[in-house]
Design an enzyme around this catalytic site. Sequence first.
Site, short mmCIF file in Angstrom:
data_model
loop_
_atom_site.label_atom_id
_atom_site.label_comp_id
_atom_site.label_asym_id
_atom_site.label_seq_id
_atom_site.Cartn_x
_atom_site.Cartn_y
_atom_site.Cartn_z
N HIS A 1 26.88 4.58 -8.72
CA HIS A 1 27.87 3.63 -8.20
C HIS A 1 27.70 3.36 -6.70
CE1 HIS A 1 30.01 3.43 -11.95
NE2 HIS A 1 30.26 4.72 -11.97
N ASP B 1 24.42 5.76 -18.46
CA ASP B 1 25.78 6.26 -18.22
C ASP B 1 26.79 5.28 -18.84
OD1 ASP B 1 27.29 8.22 -16.01
OD2 ASP B 1 28.37 6.35 -16.37
N HIS C 1 29.33 4.06 -17.58
CA HIS C 1 29.81 3.08 -16.61
C HIS C 1 28.65 2.27 -16.03
CE1 HIS C 1 32.72 6.47 -16.72
NE2 HIS C 1 33.58 5.47 -16.80
N ASP D 1 28.48 10.55 -20.48
CA ASP D 1 29.88 10.21 -20.72
C ASP D 1 30.03 9.16 -21.83
OD1 ASP D 1 28.70 8.45 -18.96
OD2 ASP D 1 30.24 8.61 -17.41
ZN LIG Z 1 29.95 7.34 -15.87
#
Ligand SMILES: [Zn+2]
Length: 346
Positions: free
Chosen positions: A160, A196, A198, A285
Amino acid sequence: MDVVHSALHAGHDGGVELHRGQLVPCYECPARVDFIEQALRAAGRHTWLPPRDFPLERLLDIHDADFIEFLRTAYPRWRAEGRDGSMLPSGFPARGLRRDRVPSGIHGAMGYYAFDAGTPIVPGTWEAALASAHCAMTAAALVTEGARAAYALCRPPGHHAARGTYGGYCFLNNAALAAQGLRDAGKARVALLDVDYHHGNGTQEIFWERDDVLFISIHGTPDTEYPYFLGYADERGAGRGEGYTLNLPLQRGTDWARYSAALATAREAIQAFGADALVVSLGVDTYQGDPISAFKLSKEHFPLLGGQLAGLGLPKVLVQEGGYAVEDIGHNVAAVLGAFDSAVLR
Ligand SMILES: [Zn+2]
């Protein structure tokens, strides 16, 4: 497989984060690494290595100098105001506010460089983030020196973190630094696959206008999932980088059948690109037991994911990203890496 790991991660223990409107204990916690380490040591197939040291200037290939200086000095500045505990921002330069100057006070500066209030800075954060980056850069160096694959047990995660902003538990973009390391060592075309849950908004931003690094992300749709403001399918890169970003957003509740179809699309894109090496942003995740995510992958799917990645046949750097079902994270990471070591090729 070589595993690169630093104990300095433990100094980053954030305390509390603002998650979906509530102040809660940090999901991104030191125990995550303990469980991964236990599972990988139990597997007994890995060589453990400390990170190498790198000049600070190497970070500037990926991050802005003023941003690095902010991260390096943030906590001492906070302390200088007589504060302690976790640093969390509470004001951000949203639409209509100025973004052309960084406020001199620490609270404004924090909001300028952060994009959420879920990513606390504590006294050991900079050392942990730097060691995490060095783990990824070391894994890239091992691959350029001939290893077929290397795994960086990075914490804090990195995908991120963008050129000049931090958030989503990430400060320095470990995977981007690994990809840049591969490029600098002569790998002409590097694919970066982010699995991931996200979207890897930071990695996308960093390589947005580049055609030498293909960025592909399979993730929960930003319509409902963090980081909300990037990661849609119509984002494809710009300038020379147009066509070198591929987003494959999926709905909450996605199961292995739909996930593996997206993975097949990603594999085809990597092969069409003619990659010389692959970096994997390895978040687990996507697991059905994850407390902040909503895909339905179960334990038996992680060896299949590992097999799909191993089957690409490229030199690979695996970089640890998310995974917050702490007691199962070790099993799921070991399952992905185990598929490499048993050379399961699919
Ligand atoms: Zn994540």
